[in-house]
Design a protein around this motif. Structure first.
Motif, PDB file in Angstrom:
ATOM      1  N   ALA A   1      54.423  55.000 -68.354  1.00  0.00           N
ATOM      2  CA  ALA A   1      54.730  54.349 -67.075  1.00  0.00           C
ATOM      3  C   ALA A   1      55.561  55.300 -66.216  1.00  0.00           C
TER       4      ALA A   1
ATOM      5  N   ASP B   1      57.572  55.144 -63.759  1.00  0.00           N
ATOM      6  CA  ASP B   1      58.491  54.340 -62.940  1.00  0.00           C
ATOM      7  C   ASP B   1      59.549  55.278 -62.381  1.00  0.00           C
TER       8      ASP B   1
ATOM      9  N   LYS C   1      50.585  55.058 -65.999  1.00  0.00           N
ATOM     10  CA  LYS C   1      50.686  53.812 -65.229  1.00  0.00           C
ATOM     11  C   LYS C   1      51.472  54.080 -63.948  1.00  0.00           C
TER      12      LYS C   1
ATOM     13  N   PHE D   1      46.371  53.513 -64.797  1.00  0.00           N
ATOM     14  CA  PHE D   1      46.595  52.071 -64.856  1.00  0.00           C
ATOM     15  C   PHE D   1      47.393  51.737 -63.588  1.00  0.00           C
TER      16      PHE D   1
ATOM     17  N   THR E   1      46.453  45.329 -63.014  1.00  0.00           N
ATOM     18  CA  THR E   1      47.036  44.061 -63.462  1.00  0.00           C
ATOM     19  C   THR E   1      47.005  43.009 -62.362  1.00  0.00           C
TER      20      THR E   1
ATOM     21  N   VAL F   1      52.945  36.614 -70.075  1.00  0.00           N
ATOM     22  CA  VAL F   1      54.374  36.324 -69.860  1.00  0.00           C
ATOM     23  C   VAL F   1      55.113  37.647 -69.974  1.00  0.00           C
ATOM     24  N   MET F   2      55.855  38.008 -68.939  1.00  0.00           N
ATOM     25  CA  MET F   2      56.553  39.292 -68.916  1.00  0.00           C
ATOM     26  C   MET F   2      57.382  39.491 -70.196  1.00  0.00           C
ATOM     27  N   THR F   3      57.386  40.732 -70.676  1.00  0.00           N
ATOM     28  CA  THR F   3      58.122  41.027 -71.903  1.00  0.00           C
ATOM     29  C   THR F   3      59.641  40.946 -71.733  1.00  0.00           C
TER      30      THR F   3
ATOM     31  N   ILE G   1      47.986  41.715 -70.824  1.00  0.00           N
ATOM     32  CA  ILE G   1      49.302  42.301 -71.049  1.00  0.00           C
ATOM     33  C   ILE G   1      50.091  41.265 -71.838  1.00  0.00           C
TER      34      ILE G   1
ATOM     35  N   PRO H   1      53.369  46.438 -73.296  1.00  0.00           N
ATOM     36  CA  PRO H   1      54.652  47.057 -72.938  1.00  0.00           C
ATOM     37  C   PRO H   1      55.747  46.491 -73.858  1.00  0.00           C
TER      38      PRO H   1
ATOM     39  N   ARG I   1      59.587  50.044 -78.076  1.00  0.00           N
ATOM     40  CA  ARG I   1      60.837  50.779 -78.261  1.00  0.00           C
ATOM     41  C   ARG I   1      60.822  51.497 -79.610  1.00  0.00           C
TER      42      ARG I   1
ATOM     43  N   VAL J   1      54.617  52.732 -72.321  1.00  0.00           N
ATOM     44  CA  VAL J   1      55.989  53.195 -72.577  1.00  0.00           C
ATOM     45  C   VAL J   1      56.510  53.902 -71.331  1.00  0.00           C
TER      46      VAL J   1
ATOM     47  N   PRO K   1      61.601  55.213 -72.583  1.00  0.00           N
ATOM     48  CA  PRO K   1      61.766  56.019 -73.809  1.00  0.00           C
ATOM     49  C   PRO K   1      61.111  57.393 -73.720  1.00  0.00           C
TER      50      PRO K   1
HETATM   51  O1  LIG Z   1      52.516  44.883 -66.460  1.00  0.00           O
HETATM   52  C1  LIG Z   1      53.254  45.679 -67.090  1.00  0.00           C
HETATM   53  O2  LIG Z   1      52.939  46.843 -67.254  1.00  0.00           O
HETATM   54  C2  LIG Z   1      54.455  45.113 -67.723  1.00  0.00           C
HETATM   55  C3  LIG Z   1      54.369  43.792 -68.124  1.00  0.00           C
HETATM   56  C4  LIG Z   1      55.388  43.245 -68.920  1.00  0.00           C
HETATM   57  O3  LIG Z   1      55.316  42.088 -69.347  1.00  0.00           O
HETATM   58  N1  LIG Z   1      56.452  44.038 -69.233  1.00  0.00           N
HETATM   59  C5  LIG Z   1      56.574  45.331 -68.798  1.00  0.00           C
HETATM   60  O4  LIG Z   1      57.570  45.985 -69.141  1.00  0.00           O
HETATM   61  N2  LIG Z   1      55.595  45.869 -67.999  1.00  0.00           N
HETATM   62  C6  LIG Z   1      55.747  47.241 -67.463  1.00  0.00           C
HETATM   63  O5  LIG Z   1      55.821  48.176 -68.540  1.00  0.00           O
HETATM   64  C7  LIG Z   1      56.775  49.202 -68.272  1.00  0.00           C
HETATM   65  C8  LIG Z   1      57.792  49.208 -69.369  1.00  0.00           C
HETATM   66  O6  LIG Z   1      58.723  50.221 -69.120  1.00  0.00           O
HETATM   67  P1  LIG Z   1      59.889  50.579 -70.166  1.00  0.00           P
HETATM   68  O7  LIG Z   1      60.642  49.309 -70.449  1.00  0.00           O
HETATM   69  O8  LIG Z   1      60.705  51.593 -69.428  1.00  0.00           O
HETATM   70  O9  LIG Z   1      59.189  51.129 -71.392  1.00  0.00           O
HETATM   71  C9  LIG Z   1      57.342  48.907 -66.884  1.00  0.00           C
HETATM   72  O10 LIG Z   1      56.633  49.732 -65.974  1.00  0.00           O
HETATM   73  C10 LIG Z   1      57.017  47.450 -66.627  1.00  0.00           C
HETATM   74  O11 LIG Z   1      56.732  47.223 -65.248  1.00  0.00           O
END
Ligand SMILES: O=C(O)c1cc(=O)[nH]c(=O)n1[C@@H]1O[C@H](COP(=O)(O)O)[C@@H](O)[C@H]1O
Length: 248
Positions: A18, A20, A42, A67, A95, A132-134, A170, A192, A195, A223, A226
Motif C-alpha cells: 500500500a 499510503d 495499492k 489495486f 474496492t 468490515v474495515m480491519t 476485503i 489488509p 502485521r 501491507v 510495515p
Molecule cells: O480496502 C483496504 O485496502 C483496507 C480495508 C480494510 O479493512 N483495512 C485496511 O487497512 N485497508 C487498507 O490497507 C492498508 C493497510 O495499511 P497498513 O495498516 O499500513 O498495513 C491501508 O492502505 C488501508 O487503507
C-alpha cells in the motif's frame, strides 16, 4: 464474454504494498527502492487525492499490477459510471463498499466496459467488496449502529458480494478460513491488517502475521506501513514474501 483463465499467483505476486504516501514523488521513490522485489501496488485515498490516478495508470503500463483502493459508495448510477472510468486506468482491483446496490452497480460498470467488444478479453478490472474495515471491532460496529457484530456482518456481506457478481472481498485474515467455507473458490480473499511478528498494530484491530494469513486461506496480503515505514523497505518486503512462500 469469456474471461481468460489465470494461473495462481507466485508468492511475490501475493504481496500488495500500500503506497499510503503524501505525494507521487514519494510513491515513485518507494517503487524505485522496492525494485523487482514488489510487483503489486495499492493506490489509496491519500495518494489518489495527490495526483495518484495518472501515477497508477503509469504504474500499470510499466507492468506492475495496481489495486485502486477508492472504496466507492454512492447511488448505483454514480458507482456504475465511476467504475467505467476507473476501468480505463488499467488497474487489476478496485474496492467498493460491500453493499448490494453498490456491488451490483460496480460489476455492471466493469462488465459493460469489457463486454462492449463481445470478444474474449484478458481478465480486466476486478471488483473487491470491502466487508468490515480491519480497524473495526464488534464495539466499533455497534457504535456505528450495526448490532450484528463483525463475524455475522462480514459473512452477510460476503454472501451478498458473491451474489452480486463481485470478484473478491476485503476481509481480515482472521475471517479468511470461515469465509472461504461460505463463498466459492471464485472469490479472491484480499486481507489488509497484516502485521509481521513484533510490529505494532497501530490503528488495525483485526490483524494476523503474513504466514498465518496465508495458512488461513488469504489469496493476497495488503501491507502498508510495515514495508513503507521500515528502515529498509525492500528487506521488509522480502521477509514477508519469504513468509508467504514458507506458508504456501
Ligand atoms: O480496502 C483496504 O485496502 C483496507 C480495508 C480494510 O479493512 N483495512 C485496511 O487497512 N485497508 C487498507 O490497507 C492498508 C493497510 O495499511 P497498513 O495498516 O499500513 O498495513 C491501508 O492502505 C488501508 O487503507
Amino acid at each position: 464474454m469469456t474471461i481468460a483463465p489465470q494461473s495462481p499467483p507466485s508468492p511475490r505476486d501475493r504481496l500488495i504494498v500500500a503506497l499510503d504516501l503524501p505525494s507521487v514523488a514519494d510513491a515513485e521513490r518507494m517503487v524505485d527502492q522496492l525494485g523487482d522485489t514488489v510487483t503489486f501496488y495499492k493506490v489509496g485515498l491519500e495518494l489518489a487525492f495527490a495526483g495518484g490516478l495518472p501515477f497508477a495508470a503509469a504504474l500499470a503500463r510499466s507492468g506492475r499490477q495496481v489495486f485502486l483502493d477508492l472504496k466507492l459508495h454512492d447511488i448505483p448510477t454514480t458507482v456504475e459510471r465511476a467504475t467505467r472510468q476507473v476501468a480505463d486506468l488499467g488497474a487489476t482491483f478496485l474496492t467498493v463498499h460491500a453493499y448490494p446496490q453498490t456491488l451490483a452497480a460496480a460489476v455492471r460498470g466493469r462488465t459493460g466496459h469489457e463486454g462492449a467488444t463481445g470478444l474474449t478479453v484478458p481478465r480486466g478490472l476486478q471488483i473487491l467488496g470491502v466487508t468490515v474495515m480491519t480497524s473495526y471491532s464488534d464495539a466499533d460496529l455497534r457504535e456505528a449502529g450495526y448490532a450484528e457484530g463483525v463475524s455475522l456482518t462480514v459473512a452477510r456481506r460476503a454472501r451478498q458480494a458473491e451474489a452480486a457478481g463481485a470478484d473478491g472481498l476485503i476481509i481480515s485474515a482472521e475471517e479468511a478460513a470461515r469465509i472461504r467455507g461460505l463463498v466459492g473458490p471464485r472469490l479472491q480473499l484480499v486481507t489488509p491488517g497484516i502485521r509481521p511478528a513484533g510490529t505494532p498494530n497501530q490503528d488495525q484491530k483485526r490483524v494476523m502475521t503474513p504466514g498465518d494469513a496465508i495458512r488461513a486461506g488469504a489469496d493476497y496480503l495488503v501491507v502498508g506501513r510495515p514495508v513503507t515505514a521500515a528502515a529498509d523497505p525492500a528487506a521488509a518486503a522480502r521477509a514477508i514474501i519469504a513468509e508467504i512462500q514458507a506458508a504456501s
